[in-house]
Design an enzyme around this catalytic site. Structure first.
Site, short mmCIF file in Angstrom:
data_model
loop_
_atom_site.label_atom_id
_atom_site.label_comp_id
_atom_site.label_asym_id
_atom_site.label_seq_id
_atom_site.Cartn_x
_atom_site.Cartn_y
_atom_site.Cartn_z
N SER A 30 0.84 -1.19 0.00
CA SER A 30 0.00 0.00 0.00
C SER A 30 0.88 1.25 0.00
O SER A 30 1.81 1.37 -0.79
CB SER A 30 -0.96 -0.06 1.20
N HIS A 89 -2.00 -1.02 -4.78
CA HIS A 89 -3.44 -1.06 -5.06
C HIS A 89 -3.99 0.36 -5.02
O HIS A 89 -3.31 1.31 -4.64
CB HIS A 89 -4.19 -1.96 -4.06
#
Length: 408
Positions: free
Chosen positions: A92, A115
């Site tokens: 992330s 993501h």
């Protein structure tokens, strides 16, 4: 990459900075920024580093987008040479911090995950749309960091981010997100097994996949190389083809058989003879040029010609009509809101809210107002100032605030 924490913070820092003489060490071994320590505190400690080199060690599932971007920029702007070591996981927003390094090293068995940004929102449809637009802006910004490192495009990386992609150490290097895989102490270690995270992070609850072993293979190529152009004819081949086409055209126009054996000289003689015969003929009277077709006749069906003055007048009238229509809609909205307030359906302080909702969706807001019960907002005065029974003896007060079934 979470926008705001959904649960209470816990005590403890998520990073450690050790300022040594030559090489300073920065360790990020927890969630980014959620637990009370802000990027501002990180900045204040980073400013104290006087070493010429910084070793940044990361093992983090990510965290707050704003703190992560701030830390990325703080590291990029520092005068020291920054070497990043992904010891276990850079997921992330932690992957964005990892790319702040002048050199990024994926240690054996480590993983990196990218993501789209995610967040939490409570509100109406307009609030949800605003939140979605903000998350898209954050995700494009993050994709720009990946594109800057790899040489790809923001659109390419957004496509990868939407699918949540996990990279092993070798795959991160192949994708251009890292520069090298760290040396293993055991030469016989193949690196097939992923790192075992000893923390309490529940990756399955946080992300679509709990790790690289459960995720599909990531897209490694950042740019598709252009296809090699097909080999075309050479200059001599093109010249030969042109002469062949010219010879065939002359034979056809002179009425000569394609099978007739004529060299270039005989072909030119036949051309001269044909030109001489044509010169002896009396030229025919040229046909008169057709009269120009009217402009109206050339217009597509359903279209007419109009002069500029008439067009300007029509545009002015249309603008006036739009203004009148907008005024009528505003008046209808104000009447509906005034009637709803007068009926006690909502307080006057919420008028701007319902006016904005009406402008966005008149029919839906009208139905909402119709569904509200009258008298939800008390309109009568709750007592008279100066009277002893202002509160306890006021029927409206008793109706609103007394306990049902209990004697006064």
């Amino acid at each position: 990459m979470k926008h705001r924490p959904p649960w209470p913070p816990r005590a403890g820092d998520w990073y450690r900075i050790t300022n040594l003489a030559d090489v300073a060490e920065v360790v990020i071994y927890d969630e980014i920024g959620w637990w009370g320590t802000t990027a501002e505190a990180f900045m204040n400690e980073l400013r104290e580093i006087t070493a010429s080199q910084i070793t940044l060690r990361i093992n983090s599932p990510g965290g707050d987008v704003f703190d992560g971007i701030a830390i990325h920029n703080l590291l990029r702007s520092h005068t020291a040479h920054v070497t990043v070591h992904v010891d276990g996981l850079a997921a992330s927003i932690a992957s964005v911090i990892a790319l702040a390094g002048d050199r990024v090293v994926m240690e054996p068995h480590s993983q990196l995950m990218i993501h789209d940004a995610s967040g939490f929102c409570y509100g109406q449809a307009a609030d949800m749309r605003e939140m979605a637009d903000m998350l898209d802006r954050h995700s494009d910004n993050i994709a720009g960091v990946y594109a800057e490192k790899t040489g790809g495009t923001v659109a390419d990386w957004r496509e990868r981010m939407r699918g949540e992609q996990w990279f092993s150490a070798e795959e991160a290097v192949a994708a251009g997100l890292a520069d090298e895989v760290g040396q293993r102490r055991d030469d016989g270690d193949t690196g097939d097994e992923p790192v075992t995270n000893s923390s309490t992070w529940d990756l399955a609850a946080r992300f679509r996949y709990p790790g690289r072993a459960a995720a599909p293979a990531p897209v490694l190529a950042t740019l598709t190389p252009p296809a090699e152009p097909a080999a075309g004819p050479t200059e001599s081949d093109q010249e030969e083809d042109s002469m062949s086409t010219l010879s065939e055209g002359l034979r056809e126009r002179l009425g000569l058989s394609a099978d007739a054996e004529l060299d270039d000289t005989a072909l030119l003689d036949a051309l001269d003879e044909a030109l001489a015969e044509r010169a002896d003929d009396t030229p025919a009277e040229p046909a008169p040029a057709p009269a120009p077709e009217p402009v109206a006749a050339r217009l597509p069906e359903g279209m007419v010609v109009i002069d500029q003055a008439a067009l300007d007048e029509l545009r002015t009238q249309a603008a006036q009509g739009v203004a009148a229509r907008d005024q009528q809609r505003a008046e209808a909205r104000d009447r509906a809101l005034d009637n709803a307030i007068a009926a006690g359906k909502f307080p006057p302080s919420r008028r701007d809210h319902y006016a904005a909702a009406w402008d966005a969706d008149p029919d839906g807001t009208r139905q909402l107002l119709d569904s509200l019960a009258e008298g939800l907002v008390p309109l009568a005065d709750l007592g008279t100032p100066g009277r002893e029974d202002t509160l306890s003896g006021n029927a409206d007060f008793d109706r609103l605030f007394s306990t049902p079934g209990k004697d006064a």
